[in-house]
Scaffold this motif. Structure first.
Motif, PDB file in Angstrom:
ATOM      1  N   THR A  26      -9.755  25.430   0.428  1.00  0.00           N
ATOM      2  CA  THR A  26     -10.720  26.522   0.296  1.00  0.00           C
ATOM      3  C   THR A  26     -10.193  27.803   0.909  1.00  0.00           C
ATOM      4  O   THR A  26     -10.258  28.879   0.303  1.00  0.00           O
TER       5      THR A  26
ATOM      6  N   THR B  24      -9.008  31.205  -1.161  1.00  0.00           N
ATOM      7  CA  THR B  24      -9.657  32.470  -0.835  1.00  0.00           C
ATOM      8  C   THR B  24      -8.621  33.545  -0.528  1.00  0.00           C
ATOM      9  O   THR B  24      -8.698  34.663  -1.044  1.00  0.00           O
TER      10      THR B  24
ATOM     11  N   ALA C 112      -7.880  36.759  -2.949  1.00  0.00           N
ATOM     12  CA  ALA C 112      -8.100  38.071  -2.329  1.00  0.00           C
ATOM     13  C   ALA C 112      -6.832  38.912  -2.427  1.00  0.00           C
ATOM     14  O   ALA C 112      -6.886  40.108  -2.747  1.00  0.00           O
TER      15      ALA C 112
ATOM     16  N   PHE D 282     -14.145  33.005  -6.574  1.00  0.00           N
ATOM     17  CA  PHE D 282     -14.540  32.832  -5.187  1.00  0.00           C
ATOM     18  C   PHE D 282     -15.909  32.164  -5.090  1.00  0.00           C
ATOM     19  O   PHE D 282     -16.115  31.272  -4.257  1.00  0.00           O
TER      20      PHE D 282
ATOM     21  N   ILE E 111     -16.508  28.621  -3.113  1.00  0.00           N
ATOM     22  CA  ILE E 111     -17.424  28.586  -1.977  1.00  0.00           C
ATOM     23  C   ILE E 111     -18.624  27.685  -2.269  1.00  0.00           C
ATOM     24  O   ILE E 111     -19.065  26.916  -1.401  1.00  0.00           O
TER      25      ILE E 111
END
Length: 71
Positions: free
Chosen positions: A20, A24, A28, A45, A49
């Protein structure tokens, strides 16, 4: 280090948590570079999540249920 902090750190080092966090960071980075747009980043994302917190909620629910049955 207290037992609680060791448990928290241990939970953060699970494969699911590492994946995770890595996903991320990667998405990003790609969004900042302009390789994917903000909408794509938000979709990806959100899915990651939601999966992470959904499975965490399921684990907590299972532990609570098991504790209630054992009492």
């Amino acid at each position: 280090m207290s037992k609680e902090w060791k448990e928290i750190l241990g939970n953060l080092l699970t494969v699911k948590s590492i994946v995770t966090v890595v996903l991320t960071v990667v998405f990003a980075f790609l969004a900042v570079q302009g390789r994917i747009d903000g909408g794509q980043f938000l979709n990806i994302f959100s899915i990651v999540i939601a999966f992470y917190f959904g499975t965490q909620h399921q684990k907590i629910t299972e532990k609570t249920t098991e504790k209630g049955e054992n009492e």
